[in-house]
Design a protein around this motif. Structure first.
Motif, PDB file in Angstrom:
ATOM      1  N   GLN A 189       9.494  59.747  38.561  1.00 45.77           N
ATOM      2  CA  GLN A 189       9.689  61.117  38.081  1.00 45.77           C
ATOM      3  C   GLN A 189       8.379  61.751  37.605  1.00 45.77           C
ATOM      4  O   GLN A 189       8.185  62.954  37.742  1.00 45.77           O
ATOM      5  CB  GLN A 189      10.732  61.153  36.957  1.00 45.77           C
ATOM      6  N   ARG A 190       7.466  60.906  37.039  1.00 46.65           N
ATOM      7  CA  ARG A 190       6.197  61.457  36.574  1.00 46.65           C
ATOM      8  C   ARG A 190       5.380  61.981  37.756  1.00 46.65           C
ATOM      9  O   ARG A 190       4.777  63.045  37.701  1.00 46.65           O
ATOM     10  CB  ARG A 190       5.413  60.389  35.801  1.00 46.65           C
ATOM     11  N   ILE A 220       5.630  68.856  41.900  1.00 53.80           N
ATOM     12  CA  ILE A 220       6.721  69.767  42.281  1.00 53.80           C
ATOM     13  C   ILE A 220       6.397  71.234  42.003  1.00 53.80           C
ATOM     14  O   ILE A 220       6.788  72.116  42.767  1.00 53.80           O
ATOM     15  CB  ILE A 220       8.072  69.353  41.645  1.00 53.80           C
ATOM     16  N   GLU A 221       5.624  71.516  40.940  1.00 59.60           N
ATOM     17  CA  GLU A 221       5.346  72.924  40.640  1.00 59.60           C
ATOM     18  C   GLU A 221       4.620  73.597  41.793  1.00 59.60           C
ATOM     19  O   GLU A 221       4.943  74.703  42.201  1.00 59.60           O
ATOM     20  CB  GLU A 221       4.503  73.032  39.377  1.00 59.60           C
ATOM     21  N   LYS A 222       3.628  72.859  42.325  1.00 61.49           N
ATOM     22  CA  LYS A 222       2.855  73.398  43.453  1.00 61.49           C
ATOM     23  C   LYS A 222       3.777  73.588  44.671  1.00 61.49           C
ATOM     24  O   LYS A 222       3.720  74.590  45.367  1.00 61.49           O
ATOM     25  CB  LYS A 222       1.725  72.410  43.786  1.00 61.49           C
ATOM     26  N   ASP A 223       4.623  72.602  44.897  1.00 61.55           N
ATOM     27  CA  ASP A 223       5.535  72.685  46.036  1.00 61.55           C
ATOM     28  C   ASP A 223       6.480  73.883  45.908  1.00 61.55           C
ATOM     29  O   ASP A 223       6.707  74.620  46.867  1.00 61.55           O
ATOM     30  CB  ASP A 223       6.368  71.395  46.152  1.00 61.55           C
ATOM     31  N   LEU A 224       7.013  74.081  44.692  1.00 66.48           N
ATOM     32  CA  LEU A 224       7.954  75.191  44.494  1.00 66.48           C
ATOM     33  C   LEU A 224       7.262  76.528  44.751  1.00 66.48           C
ATOM     34  O   LEU A 224       7.837  77.428  45.381  1.00 66.48           O
ATOM     35  CB  LEU A 224       8.528  75.145  43.069  1.00 66.48           C
ATOM     36  N   ASP A 225       6.000  76.637  44.303  1.00 61.15           N
ATOM     37  CA  ASP A 225       5.251  77.872  44.569  1.00 61.15           C
ATOM     38  C   ASP A 225       5.064  78.076  46.069  1.00 61.15           C
ATOM     39  O   ASP A 225       5.186  79.186  46.591  1.00 61.15           O
ATOM     40  CB  ASP A 225       3.872  77.827  43.896  1.00 61.15           C
ATOM     41  N   LEU A 226       4.776  76.971  46.760  1.00 71.02           N
ATOM     42  CA  LEU A 226       4.596  77.070  48.217  1.00 71.02           C
ATOM     43  C   LEU A 226       5.884  77.489  48.909  1.00 71.02           C
ATOM     44  O   LEU A 226       5.869  78.274  49.858  1.00 71.02           O
ATOM     45  CB  LEU A 226       4.147  75.719  48.787  1.00 71.02           C
ATOM     46  N   TYR A 248      11.801  65.761  49.300  1.00 70.79           N
ATOM     47  CA  TYR A 248      12.951  66.156  48.462  1.00 70.79           C
ATOM     48  C   TYR A 248      14.197  66.063  49.349  1.00 70.79           C
ATOM     49  O   TYR A 248      14.743  67.066  49.813  1.00 70.79           O
ATOM     50  CB  TYR A 248      12.749  67.568  47.905  1.00 70.79           C
ATOM     51  N   TYR A 249      14.597  64.837  49.594  1.00 66.53           N
ATOM     52  CA  TYR A 249      15.567  64.584  50.672  1.00 66.53           C
ATOM     53  C   TYR A 249      16.987  65.046  50.348  1.00 66.53           C
ATOM     54  O   TYR A 249      17.851  65.028  51.210  1.00 66.53           O
ATOM     55  CB  TYR A 249      15.550  63.098  51.055  1.00 66.53           C
ATOM     56  N   LEU A 250      17.206  65.490  49.109  1.00 63.33           N
ATOM     57  CA  LEU A 250      18.531  66.025  48.769  1.00 63.33           C
ATOM     58  C   LEU A 250      18.523  67.560  48.717  1.00 63.33           C
ATOM     59  O   LEU A 250      19.492  68.170  48.250  1.00 63.33           O
ATOM     60  CB  LEU A 250      19.022  65.452  47.438  1.00 63.33           C
ATOM     61  N   VAL A 259      16.214  72.319  45.346  1.00 70.68           N
ATOM     62  CA  VAL A 259      15.132  71.494  45.862  1.00 70.68           C
ATOM     63  C   VAL A 259      15.217  70.052  45.341  1.00 70.68           C
ATOM     64  O   VAL A 259      15.200  69.086  46.091  1.00 70.68           O
ATOM     65  CB  VAL A 259      13.749  72.107  45.503  1.00 70.68           C
ATOM     66  N   HIS A 260      15.310  69.918  44.026  1.00 69.75           N
ATOM     67  CA  HIS A 260      15.251  68.572  43.426  1.00 69.75           C
ATOM     68  C   HIS A 260      15.974  68.548  42.100  1.00 69.75           C
ATOM     69  O   HIS A 260      15.907  69.539  41.373  1.00 69.75           O
ATOM     70  CB  HIS A 260      13.777  68.176  43.229  1.00 69.75           C
TER      71      HIS A 260
END
Ligand code: SF4
Length: 219
Positions: A13-14, A20-26, A137-139, A218-219
């Motif tokens: 999780q760490r 994840i923040e960067k991914d969400l922005d993308l 993020y397979y779910l 996403v996650h």
């Protein structure tokens, strides 16, 4: 077609938190590239699933009720949806501006006019979901707007209900509302202008814009 690199699935999780923040922005940027007019990262906890939303599909009966596996009564119950969605932390909410607004607002123009806009919502939801899936993020799971029978199949009888072979197996999604998600409330909460537009006697001038809204958990 552009190849997308797949990322190794991680469960730490760490480590996930770090990226994840960067991914969400993308994903928000990608939604805009794909035609959305705005996209926001929202907390999955703030997404309300309400029995009354799904009930609105049945009372009065929507013309698409039971028309595909993506519409009630075939969609999961609000209780099932609520239980599943509370396992997510982040979602991308996006909107696509309906231009001209008459494609949603005018009772005659709406009959065919809405299809291309809701198709766009299906396209964005499925593309973002697939991007997140390939990023590990397979779910990830996306929901669109309206019914796929009109948005994707142009009103033709659903082939899945007929033979088990969907014409758009990767793109067709339940709508947010078909899953019991309060899409109007969520859009209004993030500050988007949204109106109920399905009344024949509504003064069209009182509606300044129309939008089609989708979401990807996403996650
Ligand atoms: S065949 Fe068409 S109407 Fe049926 S599930 Fe697939 S996209 Fe929806």
């Amino acid at each position: 077609m552009e190849k997308v690199k797949a990322r190794r699935v991680i469960t730490n999780q760490r480590e996930i938190k770090k990226r994840i923040e960067k991914d969400l922005d993308l994903y928000c940027q990608k939604a805009i590239e794909l035609g959305a007019s705005d996209a926001r990262v929202v907390s999955a906890k703030g997404v309300v699933v309400d029995e009354r939303v799904r009930l609105k599909c049945a009372v009065p009966h929507c013309h698409l009720y039971g028309s595909s596996p993506n519409c009630p009564p075939y969609t999961p119950t609000p209780d099932e949806v609520r239980k599943a969605l509370c396992r997510y932390k982040y979602a991308i909410l996006f909107k696509h501006d309906v231009l001209p607004k008459e494609d949603f607002v005018d009772p005659q123009q709406w009959l065919k006019g809405h299809e291309k806009h809701q198709k766009m919502t299906h396209k964005i939801a499925s593309a973002l979901e697939s991007l997140a899936f390939n990023d590990g993020y397979y779910l990830a799971m996306g929901f669109a707007a309206g019914g796929c029978k009109t948005a994707l199949c142009g009103g033709l009888p659903c082939q899945f209900l007929d033979s088990g072979r969907c014409r758009f197996p990767l793109m067709s999604r339940p709508s947010m509302e078909g899953m019991g998600i309060d899409a109007f409330g969520l859009a209004a909460k993030v500050g988007w202008e949204i109106y109920p537009v399905a009344h024949k006697n509504v003064d069209q001038d009182s509606i300044s814009c129309a939008v089609s809204v989708g979401i990807v958990f996403v996650h």
